[in-house]
Design a protein around this motif. Structure first.
Motif, PDB file in Angstrom:
ATOM      1  N   GLN A 196       0.846  -1.194   0.000  1.00  0.00           N
ATOM      2  CA  GLN A 196       0.000   0.000   0.000  1.00  0.00           C
ATOM      3  C   GLN A 196       0.886   1.252   0.000  1.00  0.00           C
ATOM      4  OE1 GLN A 196      -2.641   0.179   3.410  1.00  0.00           O
ATOM      5  NE2 GLN A 196      -3.951   1.706   2.416  1.00  0.00           N
ATOM      6  N   LEU A 197       1.929   1.208   0.813  1.00  0.00           N
ATOM      7  CA  LEU A 197       2.884   2.328   0.887  1.00  0.00           C
ATOM      8  C   LEU A 197       3.605   2.490  -0.455  1.00  0.00           C
ATOM      9  CD1 LEU A 197       4.142   4.327   2.977  1.00  0.00           C
ATOM     10  CD2 LEU A 197       5.895   2.580   3.389  1.00  0.00           C
ATOM     11  N   LEU A 198       4.080   1.388  -0.996  1.00  0.00           N
ATOM     12  CA  LEU A 198       4.825   1.418  -2.270  1.00  0.00           C
ATOM     13  C   LEU A 198       3.934   1.935  -3.402  1.00  0.00           C
ATOM     14  CD1 LEU A 198       7.363   0.852  -3.925  1.00  0.00           C
ATOM     15  CD2 LEU A 198       6.574  -1.523  -4.159  1.00  0.00           C
ATOM     16  N   SER A 199       2.671   1.516  -3.384  1.00  0.00           N
ATOM     17  CA  SER A 199       1.737   1.955  -4.426  1.00  0.00           C
ATOM     18  C   SER A 199       1.675   3.482  -4.485  1.00  0.00           C
ATOM     19  CB  SER A 199       0.347   1.388  -4.144  1.00  0.00           C
ATOM     20  OG  SER A 199      -0.611   1.981  -4.979  1.00  0.00           O
ATOM     21  N   GLY A 200       1.549   4.122  -3.299  1.00  0.00           N
ATOM     22  CA  GLY A 200       1.485   5.581  -3.253  1.00  0.00           C
ATOM     23  C   GLY A 200       2.757   6.219  -3.776  1.00  0.00           C
ATOM     24  N   ALA A 201       3.902   5.618  -3.424  1.00  0.00           N
ATOM     25  CA  ALA A 201       5.196   6.184  -3.843  1.00  0.00           C
ATOM     26  C   ALA A 201       5.386   6.084  -5.358  1.00  0.00           C
ATOM     27  CB  ALA A 201       6.328   5.472  -3.109  1.00  0.00           C
ATOM     28  N   VAL A 202       5.041   4.927  -5.928  1.00  0.00           N
ATOM     29  CA  VAL A 202       5.198   4.738  -7.368  1.00  0.00           C
ATOM     30  C   VAL A 202       4.216   5.649  -8.120  1.00  0.00           C
ATOM     31  CG1 VAL A 202       4.919   3.100  -9.293  1.00  0.00           C
ATOM     32  CG2 VAL A 202       6.144   2.409  -7.213  1.00  0.00           C
ATOM     33  N   SER A 203       2.988   5.719  -7.619  1.00  0.00           N
ATOM     34  CA  SER A 203       1.990   6.590  -8.242  1.00  0.00           C
ATOM     35  C   SER A 203       2.487   8.036  -8.259  1.00  0.00           C
ATOM     36  CB  SER A 203       0.671   6.493  -7.474  1.00  0.00           C
ATOM     37  OG  SER A 203      -0.289   7.362  -8.042  1.00  0.00           O
ATOM     38  N   ILE A 229       3.124  -6.095  -6.464  1.00  0.00           N
ATOM     39  CA  ILE A 229       1.703  -5.803  -6.223  1.00  0.00           C
ATOM     40  C   ILE A 229       1.505  -4.295  -6.078  1.00  0.00           C
ATOM     41  CG2 ILE A 229      -0.254  -6.113  -4.664  1.00  0.00           C
ATOM     42  CD1 ILE A 229       1.049  -8.858  -3.871  1.00  0.00           C
ATOM     43  N   GLY A 230       2.304  -3.680  -5.209  1.00  0.00           N
ATOM     44  CA  GLY A 230       2.185  -2.238  -4.988  1.00  0.00           C
ATOM     45  C   GLY A 230       2.708  -1.431  -6.152  1.00  0.00           C
ATOM     46  N   SER A 231       3.806  -1.911  -6.764  1.00  0.00           N
ATOM     47  CA  SER A 231       4.425  -1.171  -7.857  1.00  0.00           C
ATOM     48  C   SER A 231       3.500  -1.084  -9.065  1.00  0.00           C
ATOM     49  CB  SER A 231       5.750  -1.860  -8.243  1.00  0.00           C
ATOM     50  OG  SER A 231       6.336  -1.232  -9.347  1.00  0.00           O
ATOM     51  N   VAL A 232       2.918  -2.214  -9.458  1.00  0.00           N
ATOM     52  CA  VAL A 232       2.037  -2.219 -10.631  1.00  0.00           C
ATOM     53  C   VAL A 232       0.732  -1.489 -10.313  1.00  0.00           C
ATOM     54  CG1 VAL A 232       0.885  -3.643 -12.388  1.00  0.00           C
ATOM     55  CG2 VAL A 232       3.090  -4.361 -11.461  1.00  0.00           C
ATOM     56  N   GLU A 233       0.210  -1.702  -9.089  1.00  0.00           N
ATOM     57  CA  GLU A 233      -1.036  -1.029  -8.701  1.00  0.00           C
ATOM     58  C   GLU A 233      -0.865   0.480  -8.682  1.00  0.00           C
ATOM     59  OE1 GLU A 233      -2.497   0.741  -6.160  1.00  0.00           O
ATOM     60  OE2 GLU A 233      -4.575   0.269  -6.632  1.00  0.00           O
ATOM     61  N   GLY A 234       0.246   0.948  -8.128  1.00  0.00           N
ATOM     62  CA  GLY A 234       0.498   2.393  -8.109  1.00  0.00           C
ATOM     63  C   GLY A 234       0.673   2.952  -9.510  1.00  0.00           C
ATOM     64  N   TRP A 259      -7.128  -2.631   0.659  1.00  0.00           N
ATOM     65  CA  TRP A 259      -6.912  -1.286   0.078  1.00  0.00           C
ATOM     66  C   TRP A 259      -6.918  -1.328  -1.447  1.00  0.00           C
ATOM     67  CZ3 TRP A 259      -2.603  -0.818  -3.057  1.00  0.00           C
ATOM     68  CH2 TRP A 259      -1.661  -1.864  -2.936  1.00  0.00           C
ATOM     69  N   MET A 260      -6.824  -2.506  -2.052  1.00  0.00           N
ATOM     70  CA  MET A 260      -6.734  -2.591  -3.514  1.00  0.00           C
ATOM     71  C   MET A 260      -7.754  -3.573  -4.066  1.00  0.00           C
ATOM     72  SD  MET A 260      -3.549  -5.175  -4.243  1.00  0.00           S
ATOM     73  CE  MET A 260      -4.048  -5.391  -5.930  1.00  0.00           C
ATOM     74  N   LYS A 261      -7.974  -3.421  -5.415  1.00  0.00           N
ATOM     75  CA  LYS A 261      -8.748  -4.467  -6.093  1.00  0.00           C
ATOM     76  C   LYS A 261      -8.065  -4.765  -7.423  1.00  0.00           C
ATOM     77  CE  LYS A 261     -12.318  -1.259  -7.877  1.00  0.00           C
ATOM     78  NZ  LYS A 261     -11.780  -1.253  -9.247  1.00  0.00           N
ATOM     79  N   PRO A 262      -8.237  -5.991  -7.944  1.00  0.00           N
ATOM     80  CA  PRO A 262      -7.547  -6.366  -9.181  1.00  0.00           C
ATOM     81  C   PRO A 262      -7.989  -5.483 -10.339  1.00  0.00           C
ATOM     82  CG  PRO A 262      -9.028  -8.129  -8.462  1.00  0.00           C
ATOM     83  CD  PRO A 262      -9.036  -7.100  -7.390  1.00  0.00           C
ATOM     84  N   PHE A 263      -7.057  -5.164 -11.251  1.00  0.00           N
ATOM     85  CA  PHE A 263      -7.323  -4.191 -12.315  1.00  0.00           C
ATOM     86  C   PHE A 263      -6.794  -4.649 -13.678  1.00  0.00           C
ATOM     87  CE2 PHE A 263      -2.919  -3.114 -12.420  1.00  0.00           C
ATOM     88  CZ  PHE A 263      -2.493  -3.375 -11.121  1.00  0.00           C
ATOM     89  N   LEU A 264      -5.960  -5.665 -13.708  1.00  0.00           N
ATOM     90  CA  LEU A 264      -5.262  -6.052 -14.944  1.00  0.00           C
ATOM     91  C   LEU A 264      -6.007  -7.172 -15.659  1.00  0.00           C
ATOM     92  CD1 LEU A 264      -2.426  -5.327 -16.294  1.00  0.00           C
ATOM     93  CD2 LEU A 264      -1.609  -7.451 -15.255  1.00  0.00           C
ATOM     94  N   SER A 265      -6.065  -7.073 -17.001  1.00  0.00           N
ATOM     95  CA  SER A 265      -6.628  -8.156 -17.810  1.00  0.00           C
ATOM     96  C   SER A 265      -5.526  -9.107 -18.230  1.00  0.00           C
ATOM     97  CB  SER A 265      -7.292  -7.589 -19.067  1.00  0.00           C
ATOM     98  OG  SER A 265      -8.314  -6.707 -18.705  1.00  0.00           O
ATOM     99  N   ALA A 266      -5.845 -10.402 -18.288  1.00  0.00           N
ATOM    100  CA  ALA A 266      -4.857 -11.431 -18.636  1.00  0.00           C
ATOM    101  C   ALA A 266      -4.201 -11.146 -19.985  1.00  0.00           C
ATOM    102  CB  ALA A 266      -5.524 -12.805 -18.647  1.00  0.00           C
TER     103      ALA A 266
END
Ligand SMILES: N[C@](CCCC[B-](O)(O)O)(CCN1CCCCC1)C(=O)O
Ligand SMILES: [Mn+2]
Ligand SMILES: [Mn+2]
Ligand SMILES: [Mn+2]
Length: 305
Positions: A73-80, A100-105, A159-166
């Motif tokens: 969750q922390l990493l997601s914010g930083a990458v975003s 997980i956080g890197s791609v989500e962010g 804090w997250m939900k899946p977003f990527l298509s296969a």
């Protein structure tokens, strides 16, 4: 343009100590200097500080779910933030659960991103299929919309939900895939190039098909998640889950050069560097200078011939 370097000294996605020293090892080998020498404006964001949560019971056989979830969750914010500020972001791991956080962010800024996963492993186990419970082998399962109905609610990830298509994911370098992962890859029709595919097709054809698969319909930002265990252990022994028969140095260079040449690279993860493992001091040093070269590519002036 500008490059942000972000260290994520984190190891709780797996059980071996030492991978939290990855960011320092890569920095000490000269990453920032080499990027600067290539005329990139480099912004070193330093290392994130991760809290180890006291009460963090296993979820099924999955260790440290809340600690891993919180770190991401922390990493997601930083990458975003880094991508939102207009930087190309290099995230230094740390274990591969950090993707997980890197791609989500990244997806917060670039919802149409595509993902190239360079790895000996598919990292697509769910908690139900994972042989180890380790979250560094489950990262992709947390990202995919197509697996939503197969994923339990893991504590720490609300804090997250899946977003990527296969269809927006391609694997390169697979050679150690678990039975449950193989079923998922086949069922979802995910495009992958195993080491055997590379033997048969050659890396040039693999990259042609990969970039065509991901970019033919439309150009979009690329997230490259590079697990150094994709390399042959003779080249990168300092990693937690080495598997024989990996990428050569030249194959690694070719993969990253082709991605560089699209001009679409937006975030790159360099993960699973564990300087305390499987290497003599000189091997550790050559490990990281190899990684540097691969990550940054040879002197770009060579391209402008
Ligand atoms: N697939 C494994 C390894 C995950 C590696 C994570 B990575 O890619 O980030 O390094 C298990 C692999 N396999 C289990 C049975 C015995 C041989 C290893 C898992 O634990 O899920
Ligand atoms: Mn991995
Ligand atoms: Mn791996
Ligand atoms: Mn590994």
């Amino acid at each position: 343009h500008s490059v942000a370097v972000l260290g994520a000294p984190f190891s709780k996605g797996q059980k071996r100590r030492g991978v939290e020293h990855g960011p320092k090892a890569i920095r000490d080998a000269g990453l920032v200097e080499r990027l600067s020498n290539l005329d990139y404006a480099v912004h070193d964001f330093g290392d994130l500080t991760f809290k180890h949560l006291e009460k963090d019971e296993h979820f099924m056989h999955v260790p440290f779910p809340r600690t891993v979830g919180r770190a991401n969750q922390l990493l997601s914010g930083a990458v975003s933030g880094a991508v939102g500020a207009g930087h190309t972001c290099i995230m230094l791991g740390g274990d591969h659960s950090l993707a997980i956080g890197s791609v989500e962010g990244h997806a917060q800024q670039c919802p149409d991103l595509c993902l190239i996963w360079v790895d000996a492993h598919a990292d697509i186990n769910t908690p139900l299929t994972s042989p180890s419970g380790n979250l560094h082998g489950q990262s992709v399962a947390f990202l995919l919309k197509d697996l939503q109905n197969k994923m339990p609610e893991v504590p720490g990830f609300s804090w997250m939900k899946p977003f990527l298509s296969a269809r927006d994911l391609v694997y390169i370098g697979l050679r150690d895939v678990d039975p449950g992962e193989h079923i998922i890859l086949k069922t979802l029709g995910i495009q992958y190039f195993s080491m055997r595919d590379i033997d048969r097709m050659g890396i040039q054809r693999v990259m042609e098909v990969t970039l065509d698969h991901l970019l033919a319909r439309k150009q979009r930002p690329i997230h490259l998640s590079f697990d150094i265990d994709a390399f042959d252990p003779s080249l990168a022994p300092a990693t937690g889950t080495p598997v024989n028969g990996g990428l050569t140095y030249r194959e690694g260079i070719y993969v990253t050069e082709e991605i560089h040449n699209t001009g679409l690279l937006s975030v790159m993860d360099v993960v699973e560097v564990n300087p305390t493992l499987g290497a003599t001091p000189e091997a550790v040093d050559s490990d990281f200078s190899n990684i540097q070269h691969i990550v940054i590519g040879p002197d770009t002036r060579e391209h402008q011939k």
